[in-house]
Scaffold this active site. Structure first.
Site, mmCIF file in Angstrom:
data_model
loop_
_atom_site.group_PDB
_atom_site.id
_atom_site.type_symbol
_atom_site.label_atom_id
_atom_site.label_comp_id
_atom_site.label_asym_id
_atom_site.label_seq_id
_atom_site.Cartn_x
_atom_site.Cartn_y
_atom_site.Cartn_z
ATOM 1 N N SER A 70 27.548 43.354 48.377
ATOM 2 C CA SER A 70 26.892 42.049 48.531
ATOM 3 C C SER A 70 27.900 40.927 48.383
ATOM 4 O O SER A 70 29.036 41.131 47.949
ATOM 5 C CB SER A 70 25.815 41.903 47.462
ATOM 6 O OG SER A 70 26.450 41.726 46.202
ATOM 7 N N LYS A 71 27.441 39.740 48.720
ATOM 8 C CA LYS A 71 28.295 38.570 48.594
ATOM 9 C C LYS A 71 28.733 38.393 47.138
ATOM 10 O O LYS A 71 29.845 37.995 46.851
ATOM 11 C CB LYS A 71 27.514 37.343 49.077
ATOM 12 C CG LYS A 71 28.273 36.059 48.915
ATOM 13 C CD LYS A 71 27.566 34.911 49.592
ATOM 14 C CE LYS A 71 27.666 33.626 48.806
ATOM 15 N NZ LYS A 71 28.929 33.356 48.171
ATOM 16 N N ARG A 72 27.809 38.741 46.232
ATOM 17 C CA ARG A 72 28.142 38.606 44.811
ATOM 18 C C ARG A 72 29.328 39.493 44.414
ATOM 19 O O ARG A 72 30.162 39.110 43.610
ATOM 20 C CB ARG A 72 26.918 38.905 43.936
ATOM 21 C CG ARG A 72 26.681 37.784 42.961
ATOM 22 C CD ARG A 72 25.377 37.917 42.199
ATOM 23 N NE ARG A 72 24.217 37.961 43.077
ATOM 24 C CZ ARG A 72 23.248 38.878 42.977
ATOM 25 N NH1 ARG A 72 23.309 39.829 42.072
ATOM 26 N NH2 ARG A 72 22.218 38.828 43.786
ATOM 27 N N ASP A 115 32.391 37.674 45.506
ATOM 28 C CA ASP A 115 32.715 36.547 44.616
ATOM 29 C C ASP A 115 33.308 37.066 43.305
ATOM 30 O O ASP A 115 34.277 36.520 42.783
ATOM 31 C CB ASP A 115 31.449 35.733 44.299
ATOM 32 C CG ASP A 115 30.902 35.038 45.549
ATOM 33 O OD1 ASP A 115 31.668 34.913 46.528
ATOM 34 O OD2 ASP A 115 29.720 34.653 45.558
#
Ligand code: GLU
Length: 510
Positions: free
Chosen positions: A266-268, A271
């Site tokens: 995921s994008k998380r 990050d």
């Protein structure tokens, strides 16, 4: 039946930036089409207007173009014989198929209001039954199977909102062959009567997807694993519409997993671990939030394609670096794994490093020249190009050229203290002094003569090479690691090299 020309499609919904998992789906479709001399089509599936995000479609096309995943037909790549390729523009084509299904007894009108649907769900939940509109529960709802013909016609004539639902056969096995997973069996008892069409004139994803794949003569549906649960319904639709003969083959690609392997990337995760999960930088049009992209982070498109190709596909040899032509030659669905592929950010960087090494020096020199000029420094293009040749082995991204190679243009003012603490001693300035003298006595100044000057100095001071090379490196460049040192020095030139040695003698330990 004669062999059909291979036609595959990438059919994204413009609901946000394209995740790299989606890019991989596009890539596998592309490789498969090229491998079989077929067509690769881009279709935009935008029937769900509530999820439409401005800019997403343009973003998707720009991403594919940046990566060189070129389509033969469709949005962004020029219309072909099946235009339009955006489902919202094909709206008028779908109703006839919904009507055909009703006429053949494979679909029905349903008039239930949102409140009625909610109350059905509540009741079913209370009695611990799966809350879904299906062959059992539909008999208690307001639809053309329970209402009289007159009432149905009246409701339709008075413009009452309705949906058209698929009439799922009760307890039937749907068995289909997935090119990656093998045989898949699903009982319709686990499914529900999906909405196919709404009275606002929009088909849902399921109907539009199947109708378009039929009309566009799709031979293989290659898509993400998240669509596997939809496949049985799609198969029933092909049958109900009488298209079984030309039903495409299905291949559901494995998920891209978090680096730790537990769950979808995921994008998380990006990050948290510092890597992009989108091909290009994306600015959310509502929140303004910026998500990093591979392009802006300094990845080369060829490296991204190469790393994505191998996330889930194994070419059957141990070769990791492949041109697109090699990938096309070797690609096959039976070498795509059915298990999720763990994303490895270090491997991603490694791929970029490898592609930087093979990048034309001139391209790197153009980037480095900008940095040099921005600092008002004057160096010849030849000098800059040679510096690039020397540092290109050491960098991961083009943007590393300046930080890693600044010493080619600016003499170090500070030195790696860890190296000096370990290796600098009272003999060191004397050795450096001898190197200067030896350089001055040599007639030419080359990497070989520099090495010669160095070796001679070590011999006369009785110093072991392993103890001093790092000192010399730090003195000339300021840092502990870098390209072949004597070659670097020969690029600095005689005068500059002597200046740097002199400066070290004068400043270190004083
Ligand atoms: N529109 C679907 C998506 O956004 C495509 C699914 C398919 O390829 O059938 O992924």
């Amino acid at each position: 039946m004669t062999e059909r020309r291979v036609r595959v499609r990438f059919a994204p919904s413009p609901t946000g930036p394209l995740h790299i998992g989606g890019v991989r789906t596009a890539l596998y479709n592309y490789l498969f089409a090229k491998k079989h001399g077929g067509d690769f089509i881009i279709r935009i599936e935008d029937t769900d207007q509530t999820r439409f995000v401005p800019g997403a479609e343009a973003y998707i096309i720009e991403s594919l173009k940046w990566l060189g995943i070129e389509a033969n037909e469709g949005i962004g790549f020029g219309d072909g014989p099946h235009a339009p390729y955006r489902q919202s523009e094909r709206k008028s084509m779908y109703k006839q198929y919904a009507m055909q299904l009703i006429e053949n007894g494979h679909a029905y009108y349903a008039f239930d209001t949102p409140e009625e649907l909610e109350s059905m769900r509540e009741q079913l939940k209370a009695s611990n039954v799966d809350a879904k509109y299906d062959p059992i529960t539909r008999s208690a709802m307001k639809n053309s199977l329970t209402l009289s013909e007159d009432e149905v016609n009246e409701r339709l004539a008075s413009g009452q909102p309705y949906v058209i639902r698929f009439k799922l056969p009760r307890k039937e096995e749907v068995k289909f062959y997935d090119e990656i997973r093998g045989w898949v069996n699903v009982n319709t008892g686990q499914m529900d009567d999906k909405v196919l069409y709404k009275s606002d004139g929009m088909p849902t994803y399921h109907l539009a997807n199947v109708v378009d794949d039929y009309l566009m003569q799709t031979t293989h549906v290659i898509r993400g694993e998240e669509w596997l649960p939809s496949a049985p319904l799609h198969i029933l639709l092909y049958k109900a519409l009488g298209w079984e003969e030309v039903m495409p083959k299905f291949a559901h690609l494995p998920l891209l997993l978090k680096p730790e392997g537990n769950g979808k990337l995921s994008k998380r995760d990006g990050d948290r671990l510092g890597f992009p999960v989108f091909p290009l930088q994306w600015t959310d049009p509502i929140s303004g939030e910026v998500s990093s992209g591979y392009r802006e982070s300094g990845y080369l498109p060829e490296a991204v394609v190469n790393l994505l190709a191998l996330l889930g596909w194994n070419p059957g040899n141990n070769i990791e670096l492949m041109t697109k032509a090699q990938m096309i030659e070797l690609f096959s669905l039976d070498r795509v794994s059915k298990h999720g592929a763990k994303f490895d950010q270090n491997k991603a960087r490694w791929f970029n490093q490898q592609y930087i090494r093979h990048t034309d020096t001139q391209q790197l020199a153009t980037a480095l020249s900008k940095e040099v000029e921005a600092r008002d420094l004057a160096f010849t293009p030849e000098y800059i190009a040679k510096a690039c040749d020397l540092i290109k082995e050491k960098i991961t991204f083009i943007k590393d050229l300046w930080p890693m190679g600044a010493y080619f243009f600016v003499a170090p003012q500070t030195y790696d203290q860890a190296v000096l603490a370990k290796r600098w001693n009272e003999k060191s300035p004397l050795v450096l002094q001898s190197i200067i003298q030896n350089i001055q006595t040599e007639t030419t100044f080359t990497a070989a003569s520099m090495e010669n000057a160095y070796t001679k100095a070590l011999v006369s001071h009785d110093v072991a090479p392993k103890d001093f090379l790092q000192v010399l490196r730090v003195v000339l460049t300021g840092v502990a690691g870098g390209p072949p040192l004597f070659e670097a020095a020969s690029l600095f030139g005689k005068e500059e090299t002597i200046k740097r040695l002199q400066y070290a003698i004068e400043t270190i330990n004083k």
